[in-house]
Design a protein around this motif. Sequence first.
Motif, short mmCIF file in Angstrom:
data_model
loop_
_atom_site.label_atom_id
_atom_site.label_comp_id
_atom_site.label_asym_id
_atom_site.label_seq_id
_atom_site.Cartn_x
_atom_site.Cartn_y
_atom_site.Cartn_z
N GLN A 129 -23.96 -10.98 -8.87
CA GLN A 129 -24.03 -11.28 -10.31
C GLN A 129 -22.92 -10.56 -11.07
O GLN A 129 -22.30 -11.12 -11.97
CB GLN A 129 -25.40 -10.87 -10.87
CG GLN A 129 -25.54 -11.22 -12.33
CD GLN A 129 -26.94 -11.02 -12.85
OE1 GLN A 129 -27.89 -10.84 -12.08
NE2 GLN A 129 -27.09 -11.06 -14.17
N TYR B 191 -19.76 -12.56 -10.86
CA TYR B 191 -19.76 -13.69 -11.79
C TYR B 191 -19.51 -13.22 -13.23
O TYR B 191 -18.72 -13.81 -13.95
CB TYR B 191 -21.09 -14.44 -11.70
CG TYR B 191 -21.06 -15.60 -10.74
CD1 TYR B 191 -21.21 -15.41 -9.37
CD2 TYR B 191 -20.85 -16.90 -11.19
CE1 TYR B 191 -21.18 -16.48 -8.50
CE2 TYR B 191 -20.81 -17.97 -10.32
CZ TYR B 191 -20.97 -17.76 -8.97
OH TYR B 191 -20.91 -18.82 -8.10
N GLU B 192 -20.21 -12.18 -13.62
CA GLU B 192 -20.09 -11.73 -15.01
C GLU B 192 -18.68 -11.26 -15.31
O GLU B 192 -18.15 -11.49 -16.40
CB GLU B 192 -21.10 -10.61 -15.28
CG GLU B 192 -22.54 -11.10 -15.29
CD GLU B 192 -23.55 -9.98 -15.51
OE1 GLU B 192 -23.19 -8.79 -15.32
OE2 GLU B 192 -24.70 -10.29 -15.85
N LYS C 148 -30.56 -19.76 -9.65
CA LYS C 148 -29.45 -20.68 -9.39
C LYS C 148 -28.82 -20.45 -8.02
O LYS C 148 -28.60 -21.38 -7.24
CB LYS C 148 -28.38 -20.52 -10.47
CG LYS C 148 -27.01 -21.07 -10.10
CD LYS C 148 -25.94 -20.74 -11.13
CE LYS C 148 -24.58 -20.53 -10.47
NZ LYS C 148 -23.43 -20.76 -11.38
N PHE D 16 -29.91 -16.30 -12.92
CA PHE D 16 -28.83 -16.23 -11.95
C PHE D 16 -29.38 -16.28 -10.53
O PHE D 16 -28.89 -17.03 -9.68
CB PHE D 16 -28.02 -14.95 -12.15
CG PHE D 16 -26.86 -14.83 -11.20
CD1 PHE D 16 -25.69 -15.54 -11.42
CD2 PHE D 16 -26.95 -14.01 -10.08
CE1 PHE D 16 -24.63 -15.44 -10.53
CE2 PHE D 16 -25.89 -13.91 -9.20
CZ PHE D 16 -24.73 -14.62 -9.42
N GLN E 51 -18.78 -12.72 -19.34
CA GLN E 51 -20.02 -12.72 -20.12
C GLN E 51 -21.19 -12.31 -19.24
O GLN E 51 -21.16 -12.47 -18.03
CB GLN E 51 -20.29 -14.11 -20.71
CG GLN E 51 -20.40 -15.19 -19.64
CD GLN E 51 -20.69 -16.56 -20.24
OE1 GLN E 51 -21.46 -16.67 -21.17
NE2 GLN E 51 -20.05 -17.57 -19.69
N LYS E 52 -22.22 -11.75 -19.91
CA LYS E 52 -23.45 -11.37 -19.22
C LYS E 52 -24.25 -12.62 -18.85
O LYS E 52 -24.25 -13.60 -19.59
CB LYS E 52 -24.30 -10.47 -20.12
CG LYS E 52 -23.74 -9.07 -20.29
CD LYS E 52 -24.09 -8.20 -19.08
CE LYS E 52 -23.26 -6.92 -19.06
NZ LYS E 52 -23.25 -6.28 -17.73
N LEU E 53 -24.93 -12.54 -17.73
CA LEU E 53 -25.80 -13.65 -17.32
C LEU E 53 -27.22 -13.10 -17.19
O LEU E 53 -27.42 -11.91 -16.92
CB LEU E 53 -25.33 -14.20 -15.98
CG LEU E 53 -23.89 -14.72 -15.95
CD1 LEU E 53 -23.49 -15.09 -14.53
CD2 LEU E 53 -23.73 -15.91 -16.88
N HIS E 54 -28.21 -13.96 -17.39
CA HIS E 54 -29.59 -13.52 -17.23
C HIS E 54 -29.92 -13.37 -15.75
O HIS E 54 -29.70 -14.29 -14.96
CB HIS E 54 -30.55 -14.51 -17.90
CG HIS E 54 -30.51 -14.44 -19.38
ND1 HIS E 54 -31.23 -13.49 -20.08
CD2 HIS E 54 -29.83 -15.14 -20.32
CE1 HIS E 54 -31.00 -13.62 -21.37
NE2 HIS E 54 -30.15 -14.63 -21.55
N ARG E 55 -30.50 -12.21 -15.45
CA ARG E 55 -30.74 -11.85 -14.05
C ARG E 55 -31.61 -12.88 -13.34
O ARG E 55 -31.30 -13.34 -12.24
CB ARG E 55 -31.42 -10.48 -14.01
CG ARG E 55 -31.48 -9.81 -12.68
CD ARG E 55 -31.96 -8.38 -12.84
NE ARG E 55 -33.28 -8.31 -13.45
CZ ARG E 55 -34.41 -8.32 -12.76
NH1 ARG E 55 -34.39 -8.39 -11.45
NH2 ARG E 55 -35.57 -8.25 -13.38
#
Lengths: 253, 253
Positions: A200, A203-204, A219, A216, A209-213
């Motif tokens: 994660q 990716y961030e 997905k 993520f 940008q921050k992603l929701h744990r």
Amino acid sequence: MAEPPIPKVSNPTGQGFLPGLAIDLVIFGFHEGQLKVLLLEYQNTDLFALPGGFIHTTENLNDAARRILVERTGLHDIYLEQFYVFGDYARYDAAKAPMTAIMRAKGLTSAEDHWLLRRFVSIGYYALVDFTKAIPTPDVLSDTCGWYDFVKLPSLMQDHGVMVQKALETLRISLDHNLISFNRWAAPLLPETFTMGELQNLYETILGQKLHRSGFQRKILGSEILERLEKKYSGGAHKAPYLYRFTPEKARS
Amino acid sequence: MAEPPIPKVSNPTGQGFLPGLAIDLVIFGFHEGQLKVLLLEYQNTDLFALPGGFIHTTENLNDAARRILVERTGLHDIYLEQFYVFGDYARYDAAKAPMTAIMRAKGLTSAEDHWLLRRFVSIGYYALVDFTKAIPTPDVLSDTCGWYDFVKLPSLMQDHGVMVQKALETLRISLDHNLISFNRWAAPLLPETFTMGELQNLYETILGQKLHRSGFQRKILGSEILERLEKKYSGGAHKAPYLYRFTPEKARS
DNA sequence: TATTATTGTAACAAATTGATACAATAACAA
DNA sequence: TTGTTATTGTATCAATTTGTTACAATAATA
């Protein structure tokens, strides 16, 4: 990589290269939340530039990109992808001053009609590696070859800044699609086994940008590119995360 | 388009062009559910080819693509987009036989070292137009220049078949993104005003699959690229559809 | 005034995504 | 041992988006 590299310094006519055509490389480096770009500095100049070079007359374009990466940075076995061709005539004028300076620093005659001062069209390739595993070494033309923080890049020669921007756009759009390719070679972005948090973070950092744990994880697990292994006892005062690895090619549908 | 086109036939050395670099154009044509590709046939040969050409020494790459389109097909003011560079060495051998045939048909000496027989790297551009509005005219090199059904393309010279495939992939991925650009120029895909059905037909033809009417309408209206106008009384025995047009640039957010 | 074909949209289900909550721990400290 | 803490995996529910079906509206025509 059929031919031995032709020493550029002693090649006053550009023989053995496709004329007027260059390759420039935007090598992104990632590690623990940092994004960097590989730049080199020409000897006795203050110019930062992307590693670049020329194509041998009997060489595939994609092979040339890989060879140029090796020759100029010492890095090898990295997954490179084309992203754009930069062919404005204005590039020509923009290149004159820095190229003359580079040549002068090298003790080369900067005769007006030197092949390096002619117009070049440049094909951009990009890659993404772990910058702690990819240790570059400057070539004979460069003072330095190293990693620079993306958020505070020095100003670059010619249109190389534009190239970096365009490469990042392409990288962001196609990260899902190319992640496994980027990871399968030398200097992979992630160790053989890694935690979901590490992925994660990758990716961030790339997407900025921050992603929701939770989302993520859903997905990534849903895409079935990962295989879950045993837990990782990190030493931290908390539940141990599972380790994952990318599903080996042969095991995927 | 600063310079007058150099007559290629009387240019035995390739002077005025960037050496070794070519542009090839994949022009897709759409109309009422049909997808076509613009091909030309070289004189006295059986070879179908994409329109292509070379770049003037002082010309921007993108300008060259537009000029080549005009010179070789008579079409002008069409939105062209780069999609890939074809630079395998094997292209070279593949080109020899057809290029020799083309030159012989033209009464040109096919000396081994003729510039047209050297290796070329080719930059692919693609476009999408209405083939009923874009009437091509063959240039001095070509017997014919016309539209061929995508589903039964004749076999193409060199690697031009691969180029068409790669261009279609790119077109499909970026249709949403480029639709308005493709439509803003000469030979727009849709008339100034059009029905939702016509737009859906365009999408289905390019993507090669049926779409659900309801969902398509929702997506398109939701994207706010359209403006609804008065109804269209088509003469058909059914409710008249609304007409739409693309929201003028200035009115969009 | 029916009939027909097609359109616009509502309505509902299914699937996806977003946000929050909570149980399950490793390590550590008391 | 027993809390405490930080972090992980996952469940849960809401919100949104997408897929599907249905139906009313309505031009032309019979």
